[in-house]
Design a protein around this motif. Structure first.
Motif, PDB file in Angstrom:
ATOM      1  N   GLN A 216       6.674  -7.779   2.743  1.00 37.83           N
ATOM      2  CA  GLN A 216       6.854  -6.682   1.789  1.00 37.83           C
ATOM      3  C   GLN A 216       8.246  -6.002   1.892  1.00 37.83           C
ATOM      4  OE1 GLN A 216       4.219  -6.933   3.972  1.00 37.83           O
ATOM      5  NE2 GLN A 216       2.395  -7.145   2.737  1.00 37.83           N
ATOM      6  N   TYR A 217       9.055  -6.408   2.884  1.00 33.32           N
ATOM      7  CA  TYR A 217      10.342  -5.724   3.090  1.00 33.32           C
ATOM      8  C   TYR A 217      11.535  -6.675   3.028  1.00 33.32           C
ATOM      9  CZ  TYR A 217       7.429  -1.915   4.583  1.00 33.32           C
ATOM     10  OH  TYR A 217       6.503  -0.926   4.604  1.00 33.32           O
ATOM     11  N   SER A 218      12.716  -6.121   2.816  1.00 33.28           N
ATOM     12  CA  SER A 218      13.923  -6.952   2.745  1.00 33.28           C
ATOM     13  C   SER A 218      14.403  -7.343   4.139  1.00 33.28           C
ATOM     14  CB  SER A 218      15.037  -6.214   1.999  1.00 33.28           C
ATOM     15  OG  SER A 218      15.875  -5.555   2.916  1.00 33.28           O
TER      16      SER A 218
ATOM     17  N   SER B 255       8.695  10.147   7.441  1.00 28.49           N
ATOM     18  CA  SER B 255       9.251   9.804   6.141  1.00 28.49           C
ATOM     19  C   SER B 255       8.762   8.407   5.772  1.00 28.49           C
ATOM     20  CB  SER B 255      10.768   9.910   6.097  1.00 28.49           C
ATOM     21  OG  SER B 255      11.271  10.049   7.375  1.00 28.49           O
ATOM     22  N   HIS B 256       8.040   7.807   6.653  1.00 27.31           N
ATOM     23  CA  HIS B 256       7.224   6.621   6.442  1.00 27.31           C
ATOM     24  C   HIS B 256       6.494   6.836   5.103  1.00 27.31           C
ATOM     25  CE1 HIS B 256       4.087   4.059   8.783  1.00 27.31           C
ATOM     26  NE2 HIS B 256       4.714   3.378   7.895  1.00 27.31           N
ATOM     27  N   HIS B 257       6.750   5.983   4.130  1.00 24.21           N
ATOM     28  CA  HIS B 257       6.233   6.241   2.769  1.00 24.21           C
ATOM     29  C   HIS B 257       4.738   6.461   2.712  1.00 24.21           C
ATOM     30  CE1 HIS B 257      10.023   4.579   1.412  1.00 24.21           C
ATOM     31  NE2 HIS B 257       9.786   3.577   2.233  1.00 24.21           N
ATOM     32  N   HIS B 258       3.996   5.641   3.459  1.00 22.69           N
ATOM     33  CA  HIS B 258       2.558   5.747   3.291  1.00 22.69           C
ATOM     34  C   HIS B 258       1.956   6.648   4.349  1.00 22.69           C
ATOM     35  CE1 HIS B 258       2.009   1.813   5.797  1.00 22.69           C
ATOM     36  NE2 HIS B 258       2.752   2.699   6.388  1.00 22.69           N
ATOM     37  N   CYS B 259       2.811   7.461   4.919  1.00 15.82           N
ATOM     38  CA  CYS B 259       2.343   8.359   5.954  1.00 15.82           C
ATOM     39  C   CYS B 259       1.326   9.321   5.364  1.00 15.82           C
ATOM     40  CB  CYS B 259       3.514   9.155   6.442  1.00 15.82           C
ATOM     41  SG  CYS B 259       3.560   9.204   8.166  1.00 15.82           S
TER      42      CYS B 259
ATOM     43  N   TYR C 161      10.568  -4.818  11.534  1.00 13.81           N
ATOM     44  CA  TYR C 161      11.221  -3.986  10.507  1.00 13.81           C
ATOM     45  C   TYR C 161      10.441  -2.686  10.284  1.00 13.81           C
ATOM     46  CZ  TYR C 161      13.839  -2.283   6.683  1.00 13.81           C
ATOM     47  OH  TYR C 161      14.612  -1.449   5.922  1.00 13.81           O
ATOM     48  N   HIS C 162       9.220  -2.796   9.842  1.00 10.67           N
ATOM     49  CA  HIS C 162       8.384  -1.627   9.551  1.00 10.67           C
ATOM     50  C   HIS C 162       7.315  -1.528  10.655  1.00 10.67           C
ATOM     51  CE1 HIS C 162       5.965   1.143   7.172  1.00 10.67           C
ATOM     52  NE2 HIS C 162       4.927   0.358   7.355  1.00 10.67           N
ATOM     53  N   PRO C 163       7.189  -0.393  11.324  1.00  6.53           N
ATOM     54  CA  PRO C 163       6.353  -0.313  12.533  1.00  6.53           C
ATOM     55  C   PRO C 163       4.842  -0.383  12.278  1.00  6.53           C
ATOM     56  CG  PRO C 163       7.170   1.862  11.951  1.00  6.53           C
ATOM     57  CD  PRO C 163       7.813   0.901  10.992  1.00  6.53           C
TER      58      PRO C 163
ATOM     59  N   PRO D 191      -0.706   5.220  10.021  1.00 12.61           N
ATOM     60  CA  PRO D 191      -1.950   4.728   9.403  1.00 12.61           C
ATOM     61  C   PRO D 191      -2.429   3.350   9.871  1.00 12.61           C
ATOM     62  CG  PRO D 191      -0.119   4.380   7.912  1.00 12.61           C
ATOM     63  CD  PRO D 191       0.457   5.056   9.135  1.00 12.61           C
ATOM     64  N   HIS D 192      -1.607   2.596  10.616  1.00  8.74           N
ATOM     65  CA  HIS D 192      -1.906   1.168  10.854  1.00  8.74           C
ATOM     66  C   HIS D 192      -3.000   0.896  11.886  1.00  8.74           C
ATOM     67  CE1 HIS D 192       2.395   1.481   9.574  1.00  8.74           C
ATOM     68  NE2 HIS D 192       1.978   0.585   8.708  1.00  8.74           N
ATOM     69  N   ILE D 193      -4.165   1.465  11.689  1.00  7.30           N
ATOM     70  CA  ILE D 193      -5.249   1.307  12.680  1.00  7.30           C
ATOM     71  C   ILE D 193      -5.893  -0.086  12.645  1.00  7.30           C
ATOM     72  CG2 ILE D 193      -5.828   3.748  12.950  1.00  7.30           C
ATOM     73  CD1 ILE D 193      -7.961   3.432  10.798  1.00  7.30           C
TER      74      ILE D 193
ATOM     75  N   PRO E  71       0.817  -1.210   0.000  1.00 10.00           N
ATOM     76  CA  PRO E  71       0.000   0.000   0.000  1.00 10.00           C
ATOM     77  C   PRO E  71       0.854   1.264   0.000  1.00 10.00           C
ATOM     78  CG  PRO E  71      -0.506  -1.396   1.921  1.00 10.00           C
ATOM     79  CD  PRO E  71       0.645  -2.023   1.215  1.00 10.00           C
ATOM     80  N   GLU E  72       2.108   1.117   0.416  1.00 10.09           N
ATOM     81  CA  GLU E  72       2.979   2.293   0.494  1.00 10.09           C
ATOM     82  C   GLU E  72       3.327   2.829  -0.890  1.00 10.09           C
ATOM     83  OE1 GLU E  72       5.141   1.208   3.960  1.00 10.09           O
ATOM     84  OE2 GLU E  72       3.268   0.114   3.904  1.00 10.09           O
ATOM     85  N   THR E  73       3.445   1.920  -1.857  1.00  7.69           N
ATOM     86  CA  THR E  73       3.863   2.373  -3.179  1.00  7.69           C
ATOM     87  C   THR E  73       2.700   2.336  -4.174  1.00  7.69           C
ATOM     88  OG1 THR E  73       4.586   0.111  -3.580  1.00  7.69           O
ATOM     89  CG2 THR E  73       6.283   1.670  -2.927  1.00  7.69           C
TER      90      THR E  73
HETATM   91 ZN   LIG Z   1       2.872   0.189   6.946  1.00  3.88          ZN
END
Ligand SMILES: [Zn+2]
Length: 282
Positions: free
Chosen positions: A239-241, A114-118, A189-191, A126-128, A60-62
């Motif tokens: 979704q992450y490395s 700087s969280h991409h999907h911020c 990794y991603h919060p 956004p992670h509700i 969803p970030e990209t």
């Molecule tokens: Zn996220």
């Protein structure tokens, strides 16, 4: 295990909904992310075909909706969105009343922007959908939208009650597993579990540094914090490395565990994550 829980949920669903229809339906609902799909299907007793915008595996970030996505969304009776992911903002400009912002009434928390999907409205995490309490509000918001079109539909009310009761017991389960006063942390990794961490007093330690790969200095600090908090598991999203994650895991002697905050069955995923976190400090 997940399948068992899911089929149990579907069996219950048949109880609230007098008739359970099959999926081929003229009436359509779009949901932006996968965790909302089953909830919307269950809530609406199969009366709608519920389609997913960001397909599994995509991030969803990209994600950027295309003009044909917008056209399909415009035709749907409802579009359920978290209201907080950045691509959803373009929907606000392109869709009308059918766009339902499920974050209404939720007290949002800050994130690292700087969280991409911020969210563009500055630093909102956004992670509700990864915490039972916020999820419960989202279901209530879905119900409210439905009732505005179908004010006489008792079955939507009944199935909402059933989902909410299940989320209540998930909430109690989280409190039970995490609320014994022990200091706990989720290293990830991603919060993506900010609201879960906030609601049950656990510390979320993100390896990603403000949406970017961690620096060497940041890694040293992470290892230190992880050690102090007794971290035994490091969560990783598909979704992450995993590059930077392995070195932290090795230093801590921790296990790398995959979690998918975009799972279709988010309730089981929350339960699984909570079990792993609570076992760390036993
Ligand atoms: Zn996220």
């Amino acid at each position: 295990m997940r399948r068992i829980i899911l089929s149990a949920a579907i069996a219950l669903l048949a109880m609230a909904c007098a008739t359970q229809k099959s999926g081929d339906n003229e009436r359509r609902i779009f949901v932006t992310i996968a965790p909302l799909q089953h909830l919307a299907e269950e809530l609406t007793c199969g009366d709608f075909s519920v389609e997913l915008l960001v397909k599994q595996g995509a991030s969803p970030e990209t994600f950027e909706p295309t003009s044909s996505d917008i056209a399909r969304l415009s035709d749907a009776e409802f579009v359920f969105s978290t209201g907080l992911i950045s691509f959803e903002h373009s929907l606000t400009h392109n869709l009308g009343d059918n766009l339902v912002d499920l974050s209404e009434g939720i007290t949002t928390l800050g994130g690292t922007c700087s969280h991409h999907h911020c969210n563009h409205s500055h630093g909102i995490d956004p992670h509700i959908w990864t915490s039972p309490r916020e999820l419960r509000t989202m279901v209530r918001n879905m119900l409210r939208a439905l009732m505005s079109h179908y004010p006489d539909s008792a079955k939507y009310n009944a199935s909402a009650e059933q989902i909410i009761a299940r989320l209540d017991s998930l909430d109690s389960y989280c409190t039970e597993r995490l609320g014994d006063g022990k200091q706990r942390a989720i290293m990830i990794y991603h919060p993506a579990y900010t609201y879960l961490a906030h609601n049950y007093n656990i510390e979320q330690i993100a390896i990603e540094n403000e949406g970017k790969e961690p620096t060497a200095k940041h890694l040293v600090e992470l290892i230190e914090r992880g050690r102090n908090m007794g971290v035994r598991a490091i969560f990783h999203q598909p979704q992450y490395s995993t590059n930077k994650l392995r070195s932290v895991a090795d230093e801590l002697g921790a296990e790398v565990v995959v979690t998918d905050p975009l799972s279709f069955d988010i309730e089981s995923e929350i339960r699984r994550v909570v079990d792993i976190i609570s076992k760390q400090n036993e």
